[in-house]
Structures are given as structure tokens and as C-alpha cells.
Design a protein around this motif. Structure first.
Motif, short mmCIF file in Angstrom:
data_model
loop_
_atom_site.label_atom_id
_atom_site.label_comp_id
_atom_site.label_asym_id
_atom_site.label_seq_id
_atom_site.Cartn_x
_atom_site.Cartn_y
_atom_site.Cartn_z
N SER A 49 -12.40 12.03 -15.57
CA SER A 49 -11.09 13.45 -16.24
C SER A 49 -10.03 13.20 -16.01
O SER A 49 -9.78 14.20 -17.38
CB SER A 49 -11.94 14.00 -14.85
OG SER A 49 -10.92 14.19 -13.35
N GLY A 50 -9.36 11.40 -16.48
CA GLY A 50 -8.58 11.71 -16.92
C GLY A 50 -6.90 12.16 -16.34
O GLY A 50 -5.79 12.14 -16.74
N VAL A 51 -7.63 12.40 -14.80
CA VAL A 51 -6.14 13.44 -13.90
C VAL A 51 -5.92 12.43 -13.62
O VAL A 51 -5.66 10.55 -12.56
CB VAL A 51 -6.90 13.52 -12.75
CG1 VAL A 51 -5.77 14.01 -11.29
CG2 VAL A 51 -7.92 15.10 -13.92
N ILE A 52 -4.22 12.39 -12.98
CA ILE A 52 -2.90 11.36 -13.15
C ILE A 52 -3.11 11.87 -11.77
O ILE A 52 -2.04 13.01 -11.11
CB ILE A 52 -1.50 11.41 -13.23
CG1 ILE A 52 -1.87 11.09 -14.94
CG2 ILE A 52 -0.41 10.51 -13.06
CD1 ILE A 52 -0.67 11.22 -15.76
N HIS A 53 -3.13 11.34 -10.47
CA HIS A 53 -3.29 11.63 -9.20
C HIS A 53 -1.59 11.96 -8.21
O HIS A 53 -0.96 10.47 -8.82
CB HIS A 53 -4.51 11.77 -8.09
CG HIS A 53 -5.64 12.02 -8.40
ND1 HIS A 53 -5.95 12.95 -8.61
CD2 HIS A 53 -6.61 10.86 -9.29
CE1 HIS A 53 -7.32 13.57 -8.97
NE2 HIS A 53 -7.74 12.16 -9.43
N SER A 54 -1.62 12.51 -7.43
CA SER A 54 -0.24 12.22 -6.84
C SER A 54 -0.07 11.86 -5.26
O SER A 54 0.73 11.36 -5.11
CB SER A 54 0.29 13.92 -7.15
OG SER A 54 -0.53 14.61 -5.89
N GLY A 55 -1.37 11.64 -4.73
CA GLY A 55 -1.82 11.09 -3.91
C GLY A 55 -1.49 12.17 -2.41
O GLY A 55 -1.08 12.09 -1.07
N ILE A 56 -1.37 13.77 -2.42
CA ILE A 56 -1.33 15.34 -1.97
C ILE A 56 -2.26 14.64 -0.74
O ILE A 56 -2.24 15.21 0.54
CB ILE A 56 -1.24 15.54 -2.44
CG1 ILE A 56 -0.98 16.90 -1.22
CG2 ILE A 56 -2.78 16.39 -3.09
CD1 ILE A 56 -0.08 18.46 -1.93
N PRO A 60 -1.76 9.68 5.33
CA PRO A 60 -0.46 8.74 5.10
C PRO A 60 -0.41 7.48 5.74
O PRO A 60 -1.28 7.79 7.58
CB PRO A 60 0.46 9.39 6.32
CG PRO A 60 -0.43 10.86 5.94
CD PRO A 60 -1.54 10.62 6.25
N GLY A 61 -0.61 6.15 5.88
CA GLY A 61 -0.28 5.11 6.14
C GLY A 61 -1.60 4.58 5.67
O GLY A 61 -2.01 3.08 5.42
N SER A 62 -2.47 5.34 4.84
CA SER A 62 -3.76 4.41 4.16
C SER A 62 -3.51 4.05 3.39
O SER A 62 -2.28 3.71 2.58
CB SER A 62 -5.07 5.68 4.26
OG SER A 62 -4.33 6.60 3.16
N LEU A 63 -4.13 2.82 2.85
CA LEU A 63 -4.15 1.84 1.54
C LEU A 63 -3.77 3.50 -0.21
O LEU A 63 -3.64 3.13 -1.16
CB LEU A 63 -5.65 0.90 1.41
CG LEU A 63 -5.42 -0.51 1.99
CD1 LEU A 63 -6.61 -0.82 2.04
CD2 LEU A 63 -4.02 -0.94 1.68
N LYS A 64 -5.17 3.90 0.03
CA LYS A 64 -4.98 5.11 -0.96
C LYS A 64 -3.60 5.51 -0.72
O LYS A 64 -3.20 5.64 -1.91
CB LYS A 64 -6.43 5.81 -0.31
CG LYS A 64 -7.77 5.49 -1.42
CD LYS A 64 -8.91 7.43 -0.79
CE LYS A 64 -9.91 6.30 -0.97
NZ LYS A 64 -10.59 8.55 -1.64
N ALA A 65 -2.90 5.99 0.33
CA ALA A 65 -1.88 6.71 0.34
C ALA A 65 -1.04 5.82 0.17
O ALA A 65 0.00 6.36 -1.99
CB ALA A 65 -1.81 7.46 1.33
N ALA A 66 -1.02 4.58 0.24
CA ALA A 66 0.36 3.48 -0.62
C ALA A 66 0.10 3.15 -1.42
O ALA A 66 1.01 3.31 -2.43
CB ALA A 66 0.40 2.56 0.60
N ASN A 67 -1.35 2.66 -2.62
CA ASN A 67 -1.66 2.66 -3.36
C ASN A 67 -1.16 3.76 -4.39
O ASN A 67 -0.40 3.26 -5.92
CB ASN A 67 -2.36 1.96 -3.85
CG ASN A 67 -2.31 -0.05 -3.13
OD1 ASN A 67 -1.75 -0.58 -3.72
ND2 ASN A 67 -3.01 -0.08 -2.06
N CYS A 68 -1.25 4.56 -4.20
CA CYS A 68 -1.44 5.77 -4.99
C CYS A 68 -0.24 6.56 -5.05
O CYS A 68 0.62 6.35 -6.67
CB CYS A 68 -2.87 7.42 -4.59
SG CYS A 68 -2.37 8.33 -5.34
N ILE A 69 0.78 6.45 -4.41
CA ILE A 69 2.13 7.37 -4.84
C ILE A 69 3.09 6.62 -5.15
O ILE A 69 3.66 6.12 -6.80
CB ILE A 69 2.92 7.24 -3.41
CG1 ILE A 69 1.92 8.19 -2.23
CG2 ILE A 69 4.20 7.66 -3.76
CD1 ILE A 69 1.80 9.53 -2.70
#
Length: 399
Positions: A49-56, A60-69
């Protein structure tokens, strides 16, 4: 046999970003991307959908959180520098009932823990100030969220990799085997045999199959979920000012149907999350015997059915019933009617599942003997691609 220092399998955003970051780190390395289709970003990277995700949303501490931020900041810098169309338009996550408030507060706390600033809790009246036509008891305003032209970003990464970094890419070349040897790895494709010191696989919807070429006991299987969208008729686009998301259903591991402004104009409504019977199948009728057998014979799939079967049937019903799809959207935007929606695009999400029936929530990247497999990279992988590429480049053995 053709020799390379590094071969990267897959020309989606993660593969392209990895190639780009590898060449930034070691410009003298001879790097090749192998892509089985005729272009870049032809599947997940070009069907989202072309969204730039914020990481919300991410723990915290996951690969998703670290890499998204980290990826968010790198992406914003990249699109600004190279003129890729984007709009940091912001979004709201709306609780439509009091029962959803605790979950909304938990999302807010994750955002704060992940370092997001300027998040704002909105009252019912505050929602109306930002989205006059939306309905809810309270919401989170997320100013960091945006929209971007991901296919344009993919083509820009390719241009930089080829023209400025002197990398190479071969289209229409499917990898059929990877064999480790003392001197490196042999990569066999439908056209050629290569030798590479290191191999990185970013195979998306086929990541499990490619990983199994070197990981003989690969304990993850890709279960494909199709996400279907409607679009608002042009005369109804005024109803959506930003992006409007629901509080995710804790009984189902997806974000739920929402409204997304698109970078090239228009507003999407969706997606649902329907089991797909073809990994690259973008229609309800799409079917592959091999893909279906892989799903239906995986022990973890039937455990997923036990956990999420009822919710999954509701998703399937929304796939065939426009009225049911509309009712889900009306929770966020009561003024929407069935005839305000026209058929839109669809995408297929590569969701890794283990034998115990757990849908893997985090990114999964494994490294062994100079081979790195990206086994699970669902959303927000597009937002995170430059950070993932940097992480992988640091894992490789560099001079």
C-alpha cells in the motif's frame, strides 16, 4: 563458471537495498543480483500500500522495531536526496469502542518505548478535528507515518547499484540450487552456474524454498495471505485526509482494514487477509498445486487453523462479500457505502510459520557458512529495507 564475491538472490526492496549497502561498504567487491522475473519489485515490494511505517506497533528490542526505526530515517533521507515521491502525511489509529482502549494504550506505550516523539492521544473531539468524517472514542495521532512510491524507490536503488556502484543484475534467472563448498558457494540457475564467496537470499514469497537449499532442516514455511483492496470513488476521496487505521484485532496477526491515501492519487480501503492458494496469485481464482500442497501439508498450518479459523473465515467472507467488507470499513468511516467502493489492487504477503503453528512476528535472518537467508520479512520490510540491507552487509565478511 562465472565468479563473484557476493550473489544476492531477489530484486525486491530488501534485495536491492542489501546490494546497495554492500557496495557502499565494500565498493571493490564484485556483486551480482539474480532475479527470476523481468523486473524489480514485481511482487511484495510493488504490491503493497506504499506506507512508510513509523515503528509504533513493534515490540521494543525486536528486529522489526530496530530496523523499522533505523530504516525509517534512512528511507526519508534517501527519498529526499533522490527525488522519490513521498508525503509524510501522518495517520490516526482509532479505537471504535471502549473495549479497544487498553490495546490502543499498549500501542502508544510501544511507540514511546521505540523512541517516537510527538505522538498524541486524541479524544473523540480531537479525532473530528483531524478526520471530520471518522468515528471513534479515542485515537493515536502518529505524525511520522507517510506514503511513498516504493516501485520508484526500487528503480532508484537499481540505478545507483548499476550506474554508480558498478554492480550487476541478471533478470529472468531463477535460482534452482545453492551448494556450499570449501572455497565458497555454487549457485545454479535456470541459465548459468556461478561461484560466489558469499550468498544472500532475499526471496520473499519463496524464501523458505531457497533457504532449504542450504538449510536441510528448515523449520519455517511460507504461508501466503492475499490482501485485497477497494478504492474510494474520486468523489468520495474527500472523506479521508490522512491515513486511518483500526486498533488491530488481537485474535488475528494483521492490522485490519484501513484507509490509505496513495502517493499517485486516490484512496485505498483494505486490505483483508485471505489464505492464498498461489504464492504469486493476485486473484481469488489463482491456484497452484505446488503452493497449495506446501501449505496444506505443513503441520503448522493446521494449528493456525485451530487458532485463527473463525477469524480467517470472516476474512474469507469479506473477500466474497462487498457488503461485509463495507461494514468493516464503516466502523472507521460511517459515511462509506457499498457503492462508494470500486475494485482495487491486491497483494500477497509472505508470512513465515513454524511447525508449532506460530506465525513468526519478527524478521528472521539466519547466517551460516557465508550464506545469509532472509526467511521472514513481512511488513514493515519495505520501510526497513535500507536498515536490513545495512545489517546484512555488516554480517558479511568484508575486506
Amino acid at each position: 563458471m562465472v565468479n563473484y564475491d557476493i550473489i544476492i538472490v531477489g530484486a525486491g526492496l530488501v534485495g536491492l537495498a542489501t546490494a546497495y549497502e554492500v557496495k557502499k561498504k565494500s565498493p571493490k567487491k564484485k556483486v551480482l543480483i539474480l532475479e527470476k522475473t523481468k523486473g524489480v519489485a514485481t511482487h511484495q515490494s510493488g504490491h503493497n500500500s506504499g506506507v512508510i511505517h513509523s515503528g509504533i506497533y513493534y515490540n521494543p528490542g525486536s528486529l522489526k522495531a530496530a530496523n523499522c526505526i533505523a530504516g525509517y530515517h534512512s528511507l526519508i533521507q534517501f527519498v529526499k536526496e533522490y527525488g522519490v515521491p513521498y508525503d509524510r502525511c501522518g495517520k490516526i489509529i482509532v479505537a471504535t469502542s471502549k473495549d479497544e482502549i487498553p490495546a490502543l494504550e499498549a500501542i502508544y506505550n510501544k511507540g514511546i518505548a521505540n523512541g517516537l516523539s510527538d505522538l498524541e492521544m486524541l479524544s473523540k473531539e480531537g479525532i473530528k478535528e483531524i478526520e471530520p468524517h471518522s468515528s471513534g472514542v479515542c485515537a493515536i495521532k502518529v505524525p511520522q507515518t507517510g506514503i511513498v512510491d516504493y516501485p520508484a524507490m526500487a528503480h532508484q536503488l537499481l540505478r545507483l547499484f548499476i550506474e554508480e556502484q558498478e554492480g550487476e543484475i541478471s533478470f529472468g534467472e531463477e535460482v534452482i540450487d545453492i551448494t556450499g563448498q570449501r572455497t565458497g558457494n555454487i549457485v545454479e540457475t535456470t541459465k548459468q552456474t556461478y561461484h560466489a564467496v558469499s550468498v544472500v537470499t532475499c526471496a520473499g514469497l519463496h524464501s523458505d524454498r531457497v533457504a532449504s537449499m542450504t538449510e536441510r532442516y528448515n523449520d519455517l514455511k511460507i504461508i501466503p495471505f492475499r490482501g485485497e483492496y477497494y478504492k474510494l470513488k474520486p468523489e468520495k476521496e474527500y472523506l479521508v485526509k490522512h491515513l486511518i487505521y483500526p486498533v488491530p484485532n488481537p485474535r488475528f496477526p494483521f492490522l485490519g482494514v484501513h484507509f490509505t491515501r496513495m502517493i499517485n492519487g486516490g484512496v485505498e480501503a483494505g486490505p483483508n487477509a485471505v489464505l492464498a492458494f498461489k504464492r504469486e496469485g493476485y486473484k481469488f481464482s489463482s491456484f497452484s498445486v505446488r503452493d497449495s500442497v506446501d501449505t496444506l501439508t505443513w503441520p503448522g498450518f493446521w494449528k493456525i487453523v485451530g487458532k485463527y479459523g473463525k477469524t480467517g473465515m470472516g476474512e474469507m467472507y469479506r473477500s466474497i462479500s462487498k457488503a461485509a467488507f463495507t461494514r468493516a470499513l464503516q466502523k472507521l468511516l460511517p459515511e462509506i457505502h457499498e457503492d462508494d467502493l470500486i475494485a482495487g489492487a491486491a497483494g500477497v504477503r509472505a508470512q513465515a510459520c513454524d511447525r508449532a503453528g506460530n506465525l513468526i512476528d519478527d524478521f528472521d535472518i539466519i547466517a551460516k557458512n557465508n550464506v545469509i537467508h532472509v526467511r521472514n520479512a513481512p511488513s514493515p520490510a519495505a520501510t526497513s529495507c535500507l536498515a536490513i540491507g545495512k545489517t546484512i552487509s555488516e554480517k558479511l565478511i568484508m575486506d
